[in-house]
Write a protein that holds these residues in place. Structure first.
Motif, short mmCIF file in Angstrom:
data_model
loop_
_atom_site.label_atom_id
_atom_site.label_comp_id
_atom_site.label_asym_id
_atom_site.label_seq_id
_atom_site.Cartn_x
_atom_site.Cartn_y
_atom_site.Cartn_z
N ALA A 103 -0.13 -7.05 -5.34
CA ALA A 103 0.18 -5.88 -6.16
C ALA A 103 1.25 -6.23 -7.19
O ALA A 103 2.03 -7.15 -6.99
CB ALA A 103 0.69 -4.75 -5.26
N ASP B 212 0.84 -1.21 0.00
CA ASP B 212 0.00 0.00 0.00
C ASP B 212 0.88 1.26 0.00
O ASP B 212 0.57 2.23 -0.69
CB ASP B 212 -0.94 0.01 1.21
CG ASP B 212 -2.03 -1.05 1.09
OD1 ASP B 212 -2.26 -1.53 -0.04
OD2 ASP B 212 -2.64 -1.41 2.12
N ALA C 70 2.09 1.67 -3.55
CA ALA C 70 1.08 2.21 -4.48
C ALA C 70 0.93 3.72 -4.29
O ALA C 70 0.86 4.48 -5.26
CB ALA C 70 -0.25 1.50 -4.27
#
Ligand code: ADP
Length: 151
Positions: free
Chosen positions: A109, A75, A78
């Protein structure tokens, strides 16, 4: 721009971490040393101390940034346009552990994990051994960068 994150606890940064970070600068345009915040873990050094030790070690290296983060590494990647996770490998146990994390991260991801093999001279060093030496008043200074000093 090739950006990598080097995530870890760095409690404290050791010469092993230092070696990996120094060598990674040749591979990436920016290397973000990211201290993960885990509320359930007990640390020897505060987050601020750990961050300062790393910042002081690399104060002359503009490509290296030091941050703290909470939550999943993917996260963070990203949100900050980071495409590579950097990890160090010391031994088969590291490999097995890192393999599971890297596969999981790739499920979550589109991110590549890049592994650098430890330098032979620092392959035995771990933060937990350094903490043990410090607790028992040994000479920890041979295992860590000069910025790590316990008062
Ligand atoms: P974590 O809590 O994620 O294990 P660490 O701070 O212990 O965090 O380690 C961060 C990264 O640095 C990991 O990829 C680890 O394998 C690597 N590392 C730790 N010690 C060494 C060393 N002596 N040589 C090379 N890599 C190392």
């Amino acid at each position: 721009m090739k950006k990598a994150i080097f995530p870890g606890s760095f409690d404290p940064i050791t010469l092993g971490h230092y070696d990996i970070i120094k060598r990674s600068v040749k591979l990436f345009d920016e290397v973000i040393v990211a201290i993960g915040i885990n509320a359930d873990k007990k640390y020897m050094f505060s987050l601020e101390q750990r961050q300062k030790f790393i910042e002081d070690s690399f104060k002359d290296e503009p490509k290296i940034k030091v941050v703290t983060y909470k939550g999943l590494t993917v996260d963070f990647c990203a949100k900050n346009n980071v495409d590579f996770i950097l990890r160090g490998l010391r031994n088969p146990a590291d490999f097995e552990f890192e393999k599971a994390i890297a596969h999981t991260n790739r499920d979550l991801a589109p991110i590549e994990t890049v592994f650098l093999l430890t330098a032979a001279s620092t392959s035995y060093i771990s933060s937990s051994i350094v903490r043990d030496v410090i607790r028992n008043n040994g000479d920890y200074t041979v295992l860590v960068p000069d910025s790590v000093r316990v008062k």
